[in-house]
Design an enzyme around this catalytic site. Sequence first.
Site, PDB file in Angstrom:
ATOM      1  CG  HIS A 410      -2.271   0.623   0.939  1.00 16.85           C
ATOM      2  ND1 HIS A 410      -2.498   1.482  -0.113  1.00 16.85           N
ATOM      3  CD2 HIS A 410      -3.473   0.514   1.583  1.00 16.85           C
ATOM      4  CE1 HIS A 410      -3.749   1.881  -0.106  1.00 16.85           C
ATOM      5  NE2 HIS A 410      -4.369   1.308   0.909  1.00 16.85           N
ATOM      6  CG  ASP A 414      -2.754   4.987  -4.408  1.00 14.19           C
ATOM      7  OD1 ASP A 414      -2.106   4.920  -3.340  1.00 14.19           O
ATOM      8  OD2 ASP A 414      -2.663   5.927  -5.217  1.00 14.19           O
TER       9      ASP A 414
END
Length: 438
Positions: A410, A414
């Site tokens: 992450h 995204d």
Amino acid sequence: MGEHIIKLPDVGEGVAEAELVEWHVKVGDIVREDTVLAAVMTDKATVEIPSPVDGEILWLGAEIGDTVAIGSPIVRLKVAGEGNAKPQGAEAEAVSAEPPAKLPTPKPEAAAPVVKASPKSDEPKAKPAASQKSTAQPSVPGAPRPEGERPLASPAVRLRAKEAGIDLRQVAGSGPAGRIGHEDIEAFLARGPRVAKASGLARNDAVQDIKVVGLRRKIAEKMSLSKSRIPHITYVEEIDVTALEELRAALNKEKRPGVERPKLTLLPFLMRAMVKAIADQPNLNSLFDDEAGIVHQHGGIHIGIAAQTPSGLVVPVVRHAEARDIWDCGAEVIRLAEAAKSGTATRDELSGSTITITSLGAMGGVATTPVINHPGVAIVGVNKMMVRPVWDGTQFMPRKMMNLSSSFDHRVIDGWDAAVFIQRIKTLLETPALIFVD
């Protein structure tokens, strides 16, 4: 009579040290030339060390789990003739009369020291009840181990037993702490299996301490590094693979004169779908150097295929999947899987992936949360295929459905980008003809 010192040889790949993962012999054993003495591991490749001479084991220079430098003494043998070592005075008597069971890892610049130990230290620690049982009642060949006790054996022995259809719990080990060797497998095959009599229900308070060494230790380190450094986001999507399975079956039935093609599984189709999806999102095919704060985005797509082997999880790598067609991908997956399971895969074949696929096959479950193969930024997880009723707008139809459970770093990827990537793969797998369109 003389003494012969065996040093850890150069096992290749430019390494300076290796981890001792298994002894095949013990002090007092008589060995022949080419008898396998030990197994060492470099990265994820295991190498067996044979004896160059006949002789009797006088001394073992390291313990399982120790890291040994190339060129360090690891075994001392008593041999006919002069040998290559000449112990002097009290040291020679100590080595011959009282070989130690527990020694520090020898230093490469000098012969390993001889450490005297009491006779009790030569025996592995055991609970008093187990010790009394072993002295009063010798182990019966072929007797099953207690429920939950894991047989001790090397990856090579486990592979041989699996190929022969032998349950290692039924094999009595003659090595230290009941370790099973090749000779125990041979004796079991010669004797034939024996069915153990049920002894009824009984309490078992045994606790077995298993040192984490070799490949299992490397897996633990890799997983700990990945989970401690990478904030994972996992995305699960349902895929209708009915059309894909029909196409795969048709391609496997197709025969062409003079053309030999591998049997296709789901993986080559998924690999080609990933190649097409990565063309639209090249940031998914990256390695993140979090120390330097740099994302290395690769042009070549090197897909790691997580594979379970008798010794643990390894990740063989199909290099340049972007330059391979579906049959070439299938052939390379088969070749690498066989090399990984037999322990012959090279260091280069087990490293360098830029994105990973993980699959448990029929045991894949409904959904999983795969751990990213550090320093990669994405892993695509395949779950098991099941026939489910699917509503087509007017009625329920039986369809072959499969989930993809995929994880992403992450810090780099995204959630939206992760979803776009998996949705692109979904479209390609559900309309498999698109996989073949350039």
